[in-house]
Enzyme design. Structure first.
Site, PDB file in Angstrom:
ATOM      1  N   GLY A 183       0.836  -1.211   0.000  1.00 50.22           N
ATOM      2  CA  GLY A 183       0.000   0.000   0.000  1.00 50.22           C
ATOM      3  C   GLY A 183       0.865   1.252   0.000  1.00 50.22           C
ATOM      4  O   GLY A 183       0.585   2.220  -0.721  1.00 50.22           O
TER       5      GLY A 183
ATOM      6  N   ALA B 277      11.371 -10.008   0.371  1.00 47.18           N
ATOM      7  CA  ALA B 277      12.251 -11.141   0.671  1.00 47.18           C
ATOM      8  C   ALA B 277      11.413 -12.397   0.799  1.00 47.18           C
ATOM      9  O   ALA B 277      10.723 -12.608   1.793  1.00 47.18           O
ATOM     10  CB  ALA B 277      12.998 -10.874   1.972  1.00 47.18           C
TER      11      ALA B 277
ATOM     12  N   TYR C 174       5.751 -19.608   8.759  1.00 50.34           N
ATOM     13  CA  TYR C 174       6.718 -18.841   7.957  1.00 50.34           C
ATOM     14  C   TYR C 174       6.485 -19.106   6.470  1.00 50.34           C
ATOM     15  O   TYR C 174       6.322 -18.180   5.678  1.00 50.34           O
ATOM     16  CB  TYR C 174       8.127 -19.259   8.357  1.00 50.34           C
ATOM     17  CG  TYR C 174       9.247 -18.521   7.662  1.00 50.34           C
ATOM     18  CD1 TYR C 174       9.484 -17.171   7.905  1.00 50.34           C
ATOM     19  CD2 TYR C 174      10.107 -19.188   6.779  1.00 50.34           C
ATOM     20  CE1 TYR C 174      10.538 -16.501   7.292  1.00 50.34           C
ATOM     21  CE2 TYR C 174      11.166 -18.526   6.172  1.00 50.34           C
ATOM     22  CZ  TYR C 174      11.375 -17.186   6.431  1.00 50.34           C
ATOM     23  OH  TYR C 174      12.429 -16.537   5.820  1.00 50.34           O
TER      24      TYR C 174
ATOM     25  N   TYR D  22      -0.632  -7.070  -6.600  1.00 48.39           N
ATOM     26  CA  TYR D  22      -0.429  -5.617  -6.653  1.00 48.39           C
ATOM     27  C   TYR D  22       0.266  -5.213  -7.949  1.00 48.39           C
ATOM     28  O   TYR D  22       0.017  -4.141  -8.486  1.00 48.39           O
ATOM     29  CB  TYR D  22       0.379  -5.125  -5.428  1.00 48.39           C
ATOM     30  CG  TYR D  22      -0.508  -4.641  -4.315  1.00 48.39           C
ATOM     31  CD1 TYR D  22      -1.280  -5.529  -3.575  1.00 48.39           C
ATOM     32  CD2 TYR D  22      -0.592  -3.282  -4.001  1.00 48.39           C
ATOM     33  CE1 TYR D  22      -2.107  -5.088  -2.559  1.00 48.39           C
ATOM     34  CE2 TYR D  22      -1.415  -2.830  -2.980  1.00 48.39           C
ATOM     35  CZ  TYR D  22      -2.167  -3.742  -2.262  1.00 48.39           C
ATOM     36  OH  TYR D  22      -2.987  -3.289  -1.261  1.00 48.39           O
TER      37      TYR D  22
END
Ligand code: UDP
Length: 326
Positions: A103, A115, A146, A160
């Protein structure tokens, strides 16, 4: 002057990235909530006028005043014992944290590099691992918090890119080592070196036949730097393909440190991947990158770092209270 935001700035990789971008003449904003990071890793930067530090948890709304050119999202606990202690925070920083930073990238029209990890391949069924392999992850295992956060992170980053058109980069990082690793984070390089320096036996988990491929931190940082400034949006493996079994690695550390300690065997942690080796064809082709520092040179530099710690640091056990973190 170009401005870069680096999250996880007080951590192992984040602090090396801060150094690199400062050296390249950028203005660096470091951000960290210091759950697993340590200000000691970046204290040499505080006197510089091109460096700022925000003590902030990126899982909460992130605000940075003024313009921003690049964002590197490196905030995350990164070792299996951390995931067990702070599983929810691990999930949040990879998912909510990434969402907040995407954002921010959209708002600032900044390029963002996130990463990711070889853990997206889980316990891999193909070897070595190419970027096209979809992985073999146990969603509800101890590493799932994770691995799945990082897999979600890749998905939302691509979304995005395609939906909002923001400039994104995804690096899949394989086992990396070097100065500023946390001595007691449970990972094998600091574990073995710490044990050797304290005169303790080296703890090999399982029968030691599982493999890893260790990349020296400077090589990794160079690969990330090249990826950021490339125009490639799909994930790129960055790692050193030189693979070794954990049993052989323990012997190497015994030789390197000159200790007369022995190897002792402990149970293999749940879902510990049996093999891991990056296929770096893509990084070679697109970034003209390959690792330059071999394990013997890199481990010597790493050993020098751990030798430079005080006795108190070498013997300090990790008993940080994580209970106040939401
Ligand atoms: N390992 C080990 N002894 C230790 C710490 C780790 O044998 O004291 C093993 C671990 O089981 C794994 C490998 O070393 O197979 C690498 O572990 P690490 O936690 O460094 O990274 P990851 O499993 O995430 O690759």
């Amino acid at each position: 002057m170009k401005k870069v935001l680096i999250t996880g700035a007080a951590g192992f990789l984040g602090s090396h990235l801060c150094d690199r971008f400062i050296n390249e003449g950028l203005h660096v904003i470091g951000m960290d909530n210091l759950i697993t990071g340590d200000l000691k890793n970046i204290e040499h930067l505080f006197k510089l006028k091109n460096f700022e530090f925000y003590h902030h948890d990126v899982s909460k709304f992130v605000h940075v005043p003024g313009k921003l050119d690049y964002i590197l999202h490196f905030a995350s606990p990164a070792s299996p014992i951390d995931y067990l202690k702070i599983p929810i925070q691990t999930l949040k920083v990879g998912s909510l944290g990434t969402h907040n930073l995407l954002g921010l990238a959209k708002e600032k029209n900044a390029r963002i590099l996130i990463a990711s990890t070889s853990e997206v391949y889980g316990d891999p069924l193909i070897h070595p691992q190419t970027e096209d392999y979809y992985g073999n992850v146990n969603t509800i295992g101890p590493r799932g918090v994770y691995d799945e956060a990082k897999r979600f992170q890749e998905s939302i980053t691509m979304a995005y890119h395609t939906y909002h058109g923001i400039e994104t980069r995804i690096v899949r990082i394989f086992n990396t080592y070097g100065p500023r690793m946390r001595l007691n984070d449970g990972r094998v390089v600091p574990a073995f070196i710490g044990q050797a320096l304290r005169g303790e036996d080296l703890t090999v988990f399982g029968d030691g036949s599982q493999t890893r491929s260790f990349c020296y931190v400077d090589d990794l940082i160079e690969g990330i730097y090249r990826l950021l400034f490339s125009d490639y949006v799909n994930p790129v493996n960055i790692g050193n393909p030189n693979e070794i079994t954990i049993a052989d690695f323990a012997e190497e550390i015994i030789k390197l440190t000159g200790t007369d300690q022995k190897v002792i065997y402990k149970p293999l942690p749940v879902n510990d991947p049996l093999q891991r080796q990056p296929d770096i064809t893509r990084a070679k082709e697109i970034l003209n990158w390959e690792p330059k520092i071999g394990r013997s040179e890199g481990m010597k530099k790493t050993l020098d770092y751990f030798k430079s710690l005080t006795k108190e640091e070498l013997y300090k056990s990790e008993h940080k209270d994580f209970s106040s973190y939401s």
